[in-house]
Design a protein around this motif. Structure first.
Motif, mmCIF file in Angstrom:
data_model
loop_
_atom_site.group_PDB
_atom_site.id
_atom_site.type_symbol
_atom_site.label_atom_id
_atom_site.label_comp_id
_atom_site.label_asym_id
_atom_site.label_seq_id
_atom_site.Cartn_x
_atom_site.Cartn_y
_atom_site.Cartn_z
ATOM 1 N N ALA A 150 38.780 36.557 38.629
ATOM 2 C CA ALA A 150 40.017 35.798 38.811
ATOM 3 C C ALA A 150 41.124 36.661 39.399
ATOM 4 C CB ALA A 150 40.461 35.205 37.475
ATOM 5 N N GLU A 151 41.186 37.934 38.999
ATOM 6 C CA GLU A 151 42.275 38.812 39.428
ATOM 7 C C GLU A 151 42.005 39.526 40.748
ATOM 8 O OE1 GLU A 151 43.207 41.572 36.359
ATOM 9 O OE2 GLU A 151 43.583 40.027 34.854
ATOM 10 N N ARG A 152 40.752 39.965 40.963
ATOM 11 C CA ARG A 152 40.463 40.838 42.093
ATOM 12 C C ARG A 152 39.450 40.274 43.081
ATOM 13 N NH1 ARG A 152 39.482 46.523 38.741
ATOM 14 N NH2 ARG A 152 41.258 46.299 37.295
ATOM 15 N N GLY A 153 38.807 39.172 42.715
ATOM 16 C CA GLY A 153 37.794 38.621 43.592
ATOM 17 C C GLY A 153 36.462 39.319 43.437
ATOM 18 N N MET A 154 35.503 38.931 44.265
ATOM 19 C CA MET A 154 34.149 39.455 44.139
ATOM 20 C C MET A 154 34.084 40.957 44.355
ATOM 21 S SD MET A 154 31.191 38.330 43.255
ATOM 22 C CE MET A 154 31.520 36.557 43.362
ATOM 23 N N ARG A 155 34.908 41.500 45.237
ATOM 24 C CA ARG A 155 34.859 42.936 45.498
ATOM 25 C C ARG A 155 35.318 43.761 44.296
ATOM 26 N NH1 ARG A 155 37.033 43.902 51.728
ATOM 27 N NH2 ARG A 155 35.354 42.730 52.763
ATOM 28 N N VAL A 194 39.235 29.546 39.747
ATOM 29 C CA VAL A 194 39.137 30.619 40.730
ATOM 30 C C VAL A 194 37.792 31.324 40.600
ATOM 31 C CG1 VAL A 194 40.149 32.781 41.543
ATOM 32 C CG2 VAL A 194 41.639 30.910 40.794
ATOM 33 N N CYS A 195 37.375 31.574 39.366
ATOM 34 C CA CYS A 195 36.067 32.205 39.134
ATOM 35 C C CYS A 195 34.947 31.335 39.686
ATOM 36 C CB CYS A 195 35.843 32.432 37.647
ATOM 37 S SG CYS A 195 36.919 33.659 36.898
ATOM 38 N N LEU A 245 32.244 32.475 42.540
ATOM 39 C CA LEU A 245 30.803 32.489 42.277
ATOM 40 C C LEU A 245 30.051 31.496 43.162
ATOM 41 C CD1 LEU A 245 31.032 32.795 38.408
ATOM 42 C CD2 LEU A 245 30.018 34.499 39.942
ATOM 43 N N ALA A 246 30.670 30.344 43.429
ATOM 44 C CA ALA A 246 30.021 29.354 44.287
ATOM 45 C C ALA A 246 29.866 29.893 45.709
ATOM 46 C CB ALA A 246 30.824 28.059 44.298
ATOM 47 N N LEU A 247 30.902 30.560 46.210
ATOM 48 C CA LEU A 247 30.806 31.137 47.547
ATOM 49 C C LEU A 247 29.763 32.250 47.594
ATOM 50 C CD1 LEU A 247 34.570 31.273 48.578
ATOM 51 C CD2 LEU A 247 32.781 29.866 49.612
ATOM 52 N N GLU A 248 29.715 33.073 46.552
ATOM 53 C CA GLU A 248 28.712 34.132 46.511
ATOM 54 C C GLU A 248 27.305 33.529 46.462
ATOM 55 O OE1 GLU A 248 27.605 38.255 46.447
ATOM 56 O OE2 GLU A 248 29.388 37.121 47.054
ATOM 57 N N ALA A 249 27.173 32.397 45.800
ATOM 58 C CA ALA A 249 25.867 31.752 45.703
ATOM 59 C C ALA A 249 25.370 31.266 47.062
ATOM 60 C CB ALA A 249 25.928 30.585 44.721
ATOM 61 N N THR A 250 26.279 30.983 47.988
ATOM 62 C CA THR A 250 25.849 30.558 49.320
ATOM 63 C C THR A 250 25.206 31.718 50.088
ATOM 64 O OG1 THR A 250 27.972 31.074 50.404
ATOM 65 C CG2 THR A 250 27.737 28.888 49.414
ATOM 66 N N ARG A 289 23.488 34.279 48.330
ATOM 67 C CA ARG A 289 22.425 34.815 47.482
ATOM 68 C C ARG A 289 21.560 33.661 46.985
ATOM 69 N NH1 ARG A 289 23.184 39.831 44.645
ATOM 70 N NH2 ARG A 289 24.974 41.000 45.418
ATOM 71 N N PRO A 290 20.426 33.421 47.624
ATOM 72 C CA PRO A 290 19.570 32.305 47.198
ATOM 73 C C PRO A 290 19.185 32.364 45.723
ATOM 74 C CG PRO A 290 18.833 33.185 49.303
ATOM 75 C CD PRO A 290 19.895 34.125 48.799
ATOM 76 N N GLU A 291 18.965 33.580 45.203
ATOM 77 C CA GLU A 291 18.571 33.688 43.807
ATOM 78 C C GLU A 291 19.718 33.288 42.874
ATOM 79 O OE1 GLU A 291 20.057 37.784 45.093
ATOM 80 O OE2 GLU A 291 18.979 36.064 45.947
ATOM 81 N N LEU A 292 20.959 33.532 43.292
ATOM 82 C CA LEU A 292 22.107 33.107 42.500
ATOM 83 C C LEU A 292 22.350 31.615 42.682
ATOM 84 C CD1 LEU A 292 24.398 33.958 40.606
ATOM 85 C CD2 LEU A 292 25.819 34.352 42.628
ATOM 86 N N ARG A 293 22.073 31.098 43.872
ATOM 87 C CA ARG A 293 22.241 29.668 44.135
ATOM 88 C C ARG A 293 21.420 28.843 43.152
ATOM 89 N NH1 ARG A 293 25.946 27.082 46.589
ATOM 90 N NH2 ARG A 293 26.035 26.376 44.455
#
Length: 207
Positions: free
Chosen positions: A23-28, A118-119, A123-128, A130-134
């Motif tokens: 929420a504070e810093r994003g995925m990075r 925000v989280c 996570l939804a964008l990261e899932a696009t 990473r198929p395993e996370l999707r």
């Protein structure tokens, strides 16, 4: 000296720290070391619990679903005997209860838990990517489908699955607008949300 959390308590602490960082810093900003620091745990604790980035992301998704369920899933549904008798009364009363339950849950989410939104977007964008996370993200999200389908059934929907999708789409658009879009400074009140849900259900159900 305060005892350090162990087992499930430590797992929740790590996952909550991961969500706070997202929420504070994003995925990075989500790293094992950063989670240790945010959770106040010895270095290496997060790696011991979630050795890979994938497992850390899965822990965050799982915890996010748990926390969202406490906010978004209504605790009660309109009652019915499933026989169809007195259905006219059930439909009228049921829709009103459904509207109130949905508006209350959504308002609670938008006013007190916007960081979870925000989280979810992170996570939804990261899932696009990473198929395993999707696959994991989608499977975890299924826990919200059944309660919403039950709500649509209680409201008198002849096609509760399809109408549940329409409600989800409406809610997702509103949540994004209020959390990250142009309406982030003008979150609707609970009464406005009741009106919106009532209009939506009237349009779908025809009564």
């Amino acid at each position: 000296m305060t005892a350090r959390p162990t087992g499930a308590d430590r797992a929740d602490l790590i996952a909550d720290a991961a969500l706070a960082l997202l929420a504070e810093r994003g995925m990075r900003g989500l790293t094992h070391r950063a989670v240790d620091e945010r959770a106040g745990l010895p270095q290496g604790s997060t790696s011991n619990h979630a050795r890979t980035r994938q497992s850390l992301l899965e822990a965050a998704v799982r915890r996010l679903a748990e926390r969202e369920a406490r906010v978004l899933v209504p605790g009660t549904l309109p009652a019915g005997d499933g026989t169809g008798e007195g259905r006219g009364e059930l439909v009228a009363d049921g829709r009103g209860e459904v509207v109130a339950a949905l508006a209350r849950a959504l308002h609670r989410y938008l006013t007190h838990h916007r960081e979870l939104l925000v989280c979810r977007y992170e996570l939804a964008l990261e899932a696009t990517r990473r198929p395993e996370l999707r696959a994991f993200f989608d499977a975890t999200g299924l826990r919200f489908r059944a309660p919403l389908v039950a709500l649509m059934t209680a409201a008198g929907s002849p096609e509760p699955e399809r109408h549940a999708l329409s409600v989800v789409a409406w809610c997702e658009g509103l949540m994004f607008s209020c959390a990250a879009g142009s309406y982030h400074r003008s979150v609707p009140g609970e009464a406005e949300l009741r009106t919106g849900f009532d209009e939506l259900l009237r349009g779908m159900l025809g009564h």
